[in-house]
Design an enzyme around this catalytic site. Structure first.
Site, PDB file in Angstrom:
ATOM      1  N   LYS A  59     -12.743  -0.489   6.120  1.00 39.42           N
ATOM      2  CA  LYS A  59     -12.882  -1.264   4.894  1.00 39.42           C
ATOM      3  C   LYS A  59     -14.014  -2.263   4.985  1.00 39.42           C
ATOM      4  O   LYS A  59     -14.887  -2.342   4.134  1.00 39.42           O
ATOM      5  CB  LYS A  59     -11.577  -2.004   4.581  1.00 39.42           C
ATOM      6  CG  LYS A  59     -10.359  -1.110   4.582  1.00 39.42           C
ATOM      7  CD  LYS A  59     -10.436  -0.020   3.527  1.00 39.42           C
ATOM      8  CE  LYS A  59      -9.207   0.847   3.554  1.00 39.42           C
ATOM      9  NZ  LYS A  59      -9.298   1.978   2.615  1.00 39.42           N
ATOM     10  N   TYR A  74       0.837  -1.199   0.000  1.00 41.34           N
ATOM     11  CA  TYR A  74       0.000   0.000   0.000  1.00 41.34           C
ATOM     12  C   TYR A  74       0.874   1.253   0.000  1.00 41.34           C
ATOM     13  O   TYR A  74       1.698   1.431   0.907  1.00 41.34           O
ATOM     14  CB  TYR A  74      -0.901  -0.063   1.237  1.00 41.34           C
ATOM     15  CG  TYR A  74      -1.550   1.215   1.682  1.00 41.34           C
ATOM     16  CD1 TYR A  74      -1.348   1.685   2.977  1.00 41.34           C
ATOM     17  CD2 TYR A  74      -2.413   1.931   0.851  1.00 41.34           C
ATOM     18  CE1 TYR A  74      -1.959   2.840   3.427  1.00 41.34           C
ATOM     19  CE2 TYR A  74      -3.026   3.091   1.293  1.00 41.34           C
ATOM     20  CZ  TYR A  74      -2.796   3.546   2.576  1.00 41.34           C
ATOM     21  OH  TYR A  74      -3.406   4.676   3.019  1.00 41.34           O
ATOM     22  N   ASP A  91      -1.341  -6.451   9.398  1.00 38.95           N
ATOM     23  CA  ASP A  91      -2.408  -5.494   9.122  1.00 38.95           C
ATOM     24  C   ASP A  91      -3.547  -6.265   8.477  1.00 38.95           C
ATOM     25  O   ASP A  91      -3.449  -6.679   7.319  1.00 38.95           O
ATOM     26  CB  ASP A  91      -1.870  -4.401   8.191  1.00 38.95           C
ATOM     27  CG  ASP A  91      -2.900  -3.321   7.892  1.00 38.95           C
ATOM     28  OD1 ASP A  91      -4.114  -3.596   8.036  1.00 38.95           O
ATOM     29  OD2 ASP A  91      -2.498  -2.226   7.502  1.00 38.95           O
ATOM     30  N   ILE A 144      -6.824  -5.351   7.985  1.00 30.04           N
ATOM     31  CA  ILE A 144      -8.004  -4.502   7.831  1.00 30.04           C
ATOM     32  C   ILE A 144      -8.982  -4.989   6.776  1.00 30.04           C
ATOM     33  O   ILE A 144     -10.116  -4.538   6.747  1.00 30.04           O
ATOM     34  CB  ILE A 144      -7.643  -3.029   7.551  1.00 30.04           C
ATOM     35  CG1 ILE A 144      -6.939  -2.886   6.197  1.00 30.04           C
ATOM     36  CG2 ILE A 144      -6.797  -2.453   8.653  1.00 30.04           C
ATOM     37  CD1 ILE A 144      -6.701  -1.415   5.832  1.00 30.04           C
TER      38      ILE A 144
END
Lengths: 529, 447
Positions: B276, B152, B237, B239
């Site tokens: 998200k 990202y 992570d 998410i």
């Protein structure tokens, strides 16, 4: 052997092919990413290398790169004690060794505040006073949080919340969707209007100069990140509120150089003291980047008059540094003195001062009984700071539903007017009552015009006129009297015996209870003769 | 005439003037083009379609329904004591009810295969803040985190800007579907070491952004073995964990740890967010779940810089502890995302475009390398510009994600209506047709 100045812990274990040429590079080089800069000399490096091999052979413990040649012979069965590895970087001594094999964490963990201020807060939170259910609990006088006018806000919320958050024409997509991090434009507009209402002057605050954050705490930290580099310093008049150390210093690496104020001057700031502190900082090799004040001040509660603000601006101009003015208590002034915002000076004297050096912090949690709804404001006249702060706000943004709610609340100008008036009256009333009660005990307070606390001189109650004596009293207050007050030493006050007593979480009927408790232990205190 | 002596301007910090915020990269430049000419079905049907924003709008209606039915969640006036607690000192511990609800929600997403203790949950104002906070805690300025590529683009800013920490990429490529290998991890670690940079941890995104795929259990175990061997941390992570298309394929690092009785777990930290999975980016809700007590304590204190208002916590606590709602939401959201994903994959396939096999996320990882003039980053950016200005689609170039193979693009599909997605697919189809025509016509000099 040259000592390496970088964070000197080598990770161990299957590092395998550690370079034969262990490089000795200054910290600067690493931080600037000049990887591959080979400066080392062979012999110390080779010695290093062999020591590494030896230490690694000890079974995967993290090891310091020692400053001295290894004293222990290979036949020793234990690693040299950390403390014998003298001349290691001071940061390393702070960083937790942890249990063997545990991955290290940053030195920031070690630098946590754990002083009386935090201990007291936790104590009071664990055993809170309640008239009915816990009459022997700890009465909280260490929290500058305004509960005096919660009922007024509550009433408004009861009538208005639902519509505010989910307006007819604005579905969930309006509040759920991605917005810019520094706050909705509508909220900035009403906040600008609110700030003007609070200082009770028709002052224009430009919404375009506002960055909204999740509380005043990140607002101060963001400004610290923008105005100073690690290792630089801000001057801060002391006593200052304990959390300032965390807000300015913890993650930024910026230092605070206190500018001591004295009771003889009613704790007001003198330019001589400023000069002295600035020069002291210089001698210590610290580059001062700005001054940070709180106005009304916390913990003392005095206001900066126009003259003082001009002096500050002159000083900042002379030294070419910034000024941060933390005005979170602007709406809680209760005396006869006029509150002058730094913004007012800039607005009226624009040409004489470089506005690029002035930044104001504001917040709703103190003035509007909304700590749980924390909103902080950075108000800056500096385009570059504004631009950077807007981007940094992504790390501390305010949630959209909260913003919508506040837009609604702050737009109800009649309600806000009424609220500000009632709140001020209540703060004033509590101040007078509390001050009066303390006076009966022979405890004098600095004359304060703002904030919801008293800055009390309790030195007559301490055994030895020293920080130690003060902390003994603090401890007695907390554990015997069951009253949590903030000792002056936590606020970096140079004179022992002063305490900050916040009355904003009390109701009127709690005051006699507090006074009585203090009275009881004051009788057991040996006064300094 | 007197010469004006210019006084030096009052200085700013390096953080303030640095461009680590990355807003000049193509990833963000595309957004500007979109802002200037946004597509609208009715009013601007030739505008730029935003396919670079990883947001979930497919299940808004479920949220709206919930809030309609449960207006008491948004109204605190009635409960006097509730309000007082609510407006309480912004305690960084967060509301107990909210932490419980988050823990339970995270468990549900993982099909109950992992347990979460509410006392290990630290709340932050978004995953951005959570990632930065962990970086502050786990590493000192000058230290590094290893991050598998492609990653990202926001990490370059979020993890490095104020922290002074570096990112050392762990190179993954298309030869093995961009899976993370122990060799790649070792290579990255050694690369860092050779520059005398101390590696403090590995950060993975699972499910991966931009790949849109979950990480295999065996890979997770290899990563865990690696971090244990190097005695460093692991940040996972997660998410997008609620945005997997099937319930079973996602394996959280929490499950792996539980299976091994939490041995060596205090080097592991999980980041989660509601932006998200729940489509609530505006709420700014993030969490850190750490198995390390010291990290939990420190993170909690540091969360003072990034608190969520108690009002928001209260609202979400009600919603997330409503099992009827959450079970239905998770299930329905998954189905809809799967359908969308199928739609875009099929559409792209019809245009002759392949994507990495994906099973999660709000985007797919599209392979346009056959279209490149040369297998270079420059060629990729040229192609990206064509997509933006000719085809009027904002997609994210792989180079902004540090992908070592040129020609890959991340395409988001959940932040728009089905109709808009259809329009986008048609545009791509036409674009591909034009290119085919161009190739088969030797007289065509330029397009």
């Amino acid at each position: 052997m040259k000592k390496t100045r970088n964070s000197t812990t080598t990770t161990t274990g299957g590092g395998g092919a550690t370079t034969a040429m262990r490089v000795i590079v200054p910290l600067q080089g690493i931080v600037q990413g000049r990887g591959g800069l080979f400066l080392g000399s062979v012999i110390p490096c080779a010695l290093f290398y062999f020591l590494q091999l030896y230490l690694k052979g000890r079974g995967g413990r993290n090891s310091d790169e020692p400053a001295a040649p290894p004293e222990s012979s290979p036949s020793e069965t234990h690693l040299p004690d950390v403390s014998t590895l003298q001349r290691v970087h001071s940061r390393l001594l702070l960083s937790p060794r942890g249990t063997s094999g545990l991955a290290q964490v940053s030195s920031r963990i070690a630098k946590q505040a754990d002083g009386p201020y935090y201990v007291g807060l936790n104590h009071a939170a664990d055993d809170p006073y309640d008239e009915m259910n816990n009459p022997d609990g700890v009465i909280q006088l260490g929290l500058a949080e305004n509960r005096l006018s919660l009922d007024v806000v509550q009433e408004w919320l009861a009538d208005n919340t639902r519509e505010s958050i989910i307006c007819q024409d604005l579905s969930i997509s309006g509040i759920a969707a991605f917005q810019s991090f520094d706050g909705l434009v509508e909220l900035k507009v009403v906040v600008a209007g609110f700030m003007s209402q609070v200082i009770e002057k028709p002052m224009f605050f430009n919404p375009a100069q506002i960055v909204l954050t999740a509380g005043a705490t990140p607002a101060i930290e963001i400004l610290s990140f923008c105005l100073a580099d690690p290792g630089n310093a801000f001057l801060a008049p002391s006593p200052y509120y304990p959390d300032l150390d965390r807000d300015v210093k913890w993650r930024t690496g910026v230092e605070i150089v206190p500018v001591p104020c004295r009771s003889a001057d009613n704790f007001s700031l003198s330019t001589t003291a400023l000069d002295r502190a600035f020069n002291q900082a210089k001698k210590r090799g610290l580059k001062v980047r700005g001054i940070i004040i709180s106005n009304p001040s916390n913990p003392v509660g005095i206001l900066y008059n126009r003259e003082m603000l001009y002096s500050l601006l002159d000083f900042a101009t002379e030294k070419n540094i910034h000024i941060i003015s933390n005005e979170v208590f602007a709406g809680s002034t209760h005396g006869s003195e006029e509150f002058v915002s730094m913004a007012e000076i800039i607005n009226t004297e624009g040409e004489n001062f470089d506005r690029n050096r002035v930044h104001i912090v504001y917040g709703l949690s103190k003035d509007v009984s909304l700590p749980g709804f924390g909103i902080g404001v950075i108000y800056t006249f500096n385009e570059n700071v504004l631009s950077a702060a807007k981007k940094l706000a992504r790390f501390s943004p305010v949630s959209a539903p909260t913003q919508r709610l506040l837009i609604s609340m702050l737009s109800h100008t009649k309600f806000i007017q009424r609220y500000i008036k009632i709140n001020r009256e209540r703060v004033r009333r509590m101040y007078i009552l509390f001050m009066g009660g303390l006076k009966l005990l022979g405890i004098e307070c600095t004359k304060s015009n703002g904030g919801f606390y008293c800055w009390a001189d309790m030195s007559s109650l301490i055994r030895s006129y020293s920080e130690k004596g003060e902390l003994e009293l603090w401890e007695k207050l907390l554990n015997v009297a069951k009253v949590n007050a903030t000792p002056g030493s936590s606020c970096h006050c140079v004179e022992p015996g002063w305490f900050q007593l916040c009355f904003s979480t009390l109701r009127e009927k709690d005051i006699p209870v507090v006074i009585e408790r203090i009275r009881r232990i004051s009788e057991t205190c040996i006064s300094r003769s | 005439m007197a010469i004006e002596i210019e006084k030096p301007a009052v200085g700013l910090s390096k953080v303030a003037v640095s461009d680590t915020h990355g807003e000049y990269s193509p990833y963000f430049a595309g957004w500007k083009a979109y802002d200037e000419n946004p597509y609208d079905e009715l009013w601007n049907s030739s505008g730029v379609i935003q396919m670079g924003l990883a947001e979930n709008q497919v299940s808004f209606d479920l949220l709206e329904q919930y809030l309609e039915k449960h207006s008491e969640a948004t109204n605190w006036g009635n409960r006097t004591s509730g309000f007082r607690d609510n407006a309480l000192f912004q305690d960084y511990h967060g509301l107990q009810s909210f932490r419980k609800a988050m823990a339970s929600f995270m468990e549900q997403i993982r099909g109950g295969r992992a347990k979460f203790n509410p006392d290990r949950i630290v709340i932050t104002a978004g995953a951005t803040a959570a990632n930065e906070l962990l970086t502050f805690i786990l590493a000192d300025p000058g230290d590094a985190l290893l991050i598998p590529t492609p990653y990202y683009p926001g990490f370059d800013r979020d993890l490095r800007w104020r922290t002074g920490v570096k990112i050392v990429p762990v190179h993954c490529d298309s030869s093995n579907n961009f899976e993370i290998t122990p060799q790649a991890l070792d290579a990255a670690y050694n690369e860092a070491e050779s520059h005398n940079i101390k590696v403090k941890g590995v950060l993975i995104t699972n499910p991966s952004n931009p790949l849109g795929a979950t990480i295999k259990r065996s890979t997770l175990e290899e990563i865990l073995e690696f971090v244990t061997r190097k005695n460093i941390h692991l940040v996972s992570d997660e998410i997008y964990s609620g945005s997997t298309f099937s319930g079973e394929e996602f394996v959280s690092v929490a499950e792996v740890l539980e299976a091994r009785d939490y041995k060596e777990s205090d080097r592991v930290h999980i980041v989660y967010s509601l932006s998200k999975d729940l489509g609530l980016p505006g709420f700014r809700v993030g969490t850190i779940y750490s198995y390390n007590d010291k990290v939990v304590t420190t993170a909690r204190r540091m969360s003072s810089f990034t608190l969520i208002s108690s009002q928001t916590q209260q609202l979400l606590a009600s919603m997330l502890s409503d099992r009827t709602f959450t079970e239905n939401y998770i299930k329905t959201n998954r189905e809809r995302l799967k359908k969308r994903h199928q739609m875009i994959i099929d559409g792209l396939k019809n245009s002759g475009i392949e994507c990495l096999k994906g099973n999660a996320g709000l985007f797919c990882w599209m392979n346009l390398s056959p279209l490149l003039e040369e297998p270079t980053k420059e060629s990729e950016l040229t192609l990206w510009k064509s997509m933006l200005h000719e085809v009027k689609l904002n997609i994210s170039p792989g180079s902004s994600c540090h992908c070592s193979d040129p020609g890959w693009f991340r395409v988001c599909f959940a932040n728009m209506s089905e109709q808009t997605l259809q329009v986008a697919l048609t545009r791509i189809h036409n674009f591909m047709d034009r290119r085919k025509a161009m190739k088969s016509s030797p007289d065509f000099s330029s397009y």
